[in-house]
Design an enzyme around this catalytic site. Structure first.
Site, PDB file in Angstrom:
ATOM      1  N   SER A  62       0.790  -0.975  -0.271  1.00  0.00           N
ATOM      2  CA  SER A  62      -0.395  -0.125   0.363  1.00  0.00           C
ATOM      3  C   SER A  62       1.106   1.499   0.319  1.00  0.00           C
ATOM      4  O   SER A  62       2.250   1.090   0.375  1.00  0.00           O
ATOM      5  CB  SER A  62      -0.631  -0.178   0.879  1.00  0.00           C
ATOM      6  OG  SER A  62      -1.871  -1.032   1.312  1.00  0.00           O
TER       7      SER A  62
HETATM    8  N1  SAH Z   1      -0.586  -5.622   4.182  1.00  0.00           N
HETATM    9  C1  SAH Z   1       0.513  -5.575   2.918  1.00  0.00           C
HETATM   10  C2  SAH Z   1      -0.854  -5.092   1.690  1.00  0.00           C
HETATM   11  C3  SAH Z   1      -0.701  -6.256   0.694  1.00  0.00           C
HETATM   12  S1  SAH Z   1      -2.243  -6.893  -0.173  1.00  0.00           S
HETATM   13  C4  SAH Z   1       1.762  -5.049   2.808  1.00  0.00           C
HETATM   14  O1  SAH Z   1       1.815  -4.167   3.660  1.00  0.00           O
HETATM   15  O2  SAH Z   1       1.969  -5.149   1.943  1.00  0.00           O
HETATM   16  C5  SAH Z   1      -2.780  -6.889   0.358  1.00  0.00           C
HETATM   17  C6  SAH Z   1      -2.584  -8.858   0.625  1.00  0.00           C
HETATM   18  O3  SAH Z   1      -4.116  -9.413   0.871  1.00  0.00           O
HETATM   19  C7  SAH Z   1      -1.858  -9.292  -0.869  1.00  0.00           C
HETATM   20  O4  SAH Z   1      -1.320  -9.992  -0.623  1.00  0.00           O
HETATM   21  C8  SAH Z   1      -3.388 -10.753  -0.454  1.00  0.00           C
HETATM   22  O5  SAH Z   1      -2.601 -11.895  -1.249  1.00  0.00           O
HETATM   23  C9  SAH Z   1      -4.015 -10.968   0.545  1.00  0.00           C
HETATM   24  N2  SAH Z   1      -5.333 -11.773   0.263  1.00  0.00           N
HETATM   25  C10 SAH Z   1      -6.237 -11.183   0.017  1.00  0.00           C
HETATM   26  N3  SAH Z   1      -7.298 -12.125   1.048  1.00  0.00           N
HETATM   27  C11 SAH Z   1      -6.867 -12.706   1.831  1.00  0.00           C
HETATM   28  C12 SAH Z   1      -7.227 -13.496   2.317  1.00  0.00           C
HETATM   29  N4  SAH Z   1      -8.813 -14.461   2.376  1.00  0.00           N
HETATM   30  N5  SAH Z   1      -6.542 -14.112   3.766  1.00  0.00           N
HETATM   31  C13 SAH Z   1      -4.855 -13.591   3.283  1.00  0.00           C
HETATM   32  N6  SAH Z   1      -5.094 -12.426   2.937  1.00  0.00           N
HETATM   33  C14 SAH Z   1      -5.691 -12.673   2.105  1.00  0.00           C
END
Ligand code: SAH
Length: 215
Positions: A62
């Protein structure tokens, strides 16, 4: 003239203050964490731009402002046990871990789960526990949580996460359809009542069920 990463970081922190990030503990933590270590090497020079960047498995780290905004909106203290859904690069997890007691984080993409685990070790962060799985179900063995942060957008709020929020606890979650305007919603639990506040308009990757073993 090309600025060094440390200079770019200082410029970014000034911008975050101007954008309304006032929590000094949070600003210290953001100054401390090497965001360049959480992104692909080829993008290193962009580590301190106030922008989301692509990571493995088609996901994104993000925008720094959004990380700061959501963390500030969550109201974190050293006493808190926090659940994060969507470990991704691990950057947001480290921000939270440095502000709370224990951070539990769930990721559904195995390559991201593995890489983030390595980063936590490399940075000597020992209060993070990781899980490879579907975060929509929460983490019942570790519940209840003082705070829950979801970092992927959902059409509606997963009921299991509401159940696993402590009384008086707070959750922040981006809500909305893909391709449409999504909003960060802040939910505060009062017994069986849940207060909803609509905060910032945002754009997040989707919260999806199931797990993925390859990138
Ligand atoms: N907090 C992260 C943001 C990553 S983007 C950072 O600081 O980099 C969002 C993430 O959520 C992705 O890696 C995606 O694979 C994950 N995601 C989406 N649905 C999910 C679920 N049901 N359970 C766990 N992770 C999930």
């Amino acid at each position: 003239m090309r600025l060094k990463l440390s200079d770019k970081k200082a410029v970014l922190l000034t911008e975050l203050r101007r954008q309304g990030i006032w929590d000094e503990n949070l600003l210290v933590v953001l100054a401390d964490i090497p965001r360049e270590d959480f992104i692909p090497k080829a993008l290193r020079a962009q580590a301190y731009e106030n922008a989301a960047l692509p990571i493995d498995s088609g996901q994104t780290i993000s925008q720094p402002y959004i990380v700061a905004y959501m963390t500030q909106a969550l109201g974190v203290s050293k006493k808190h046990k926090i659940l994060e859904i969507g470990t991704g690069s691990g950057y947001q997890a480290v921000v939270l871990a440095k502000l709370c007691r224990r951070l539990f984080t769930i990721e559904r993409h195995l390559p991201l789960f593995n890489a983030a685990g390595k980063m936590f070790k490399k940075l000597n962060i020992f209060n993070i526990t990781t899980l490879f799985g579907n975060g929509m179900k929460g983490w019942s063995e570790q519940a209840p949580f003082d705070r829950i942060m979801v970092t992927a957008a959902s059409e509606d709020i997963p009921g299991k996460l509401l159940e696993q929020l402590k009384d008086g606890g707070i959750m922040v979650i981006p809500i909305g359809l893909q391709g449409k305007i999504q909003h960060i919603i802040r939910i505060t639990r009062h017994g069986d009542d849940y207060d909803h506040e609509e905060l910032l308009a945002v754009k997040f990757v989707p919260l999806l069920s199931g797990i993925v073993h390859e990138s």
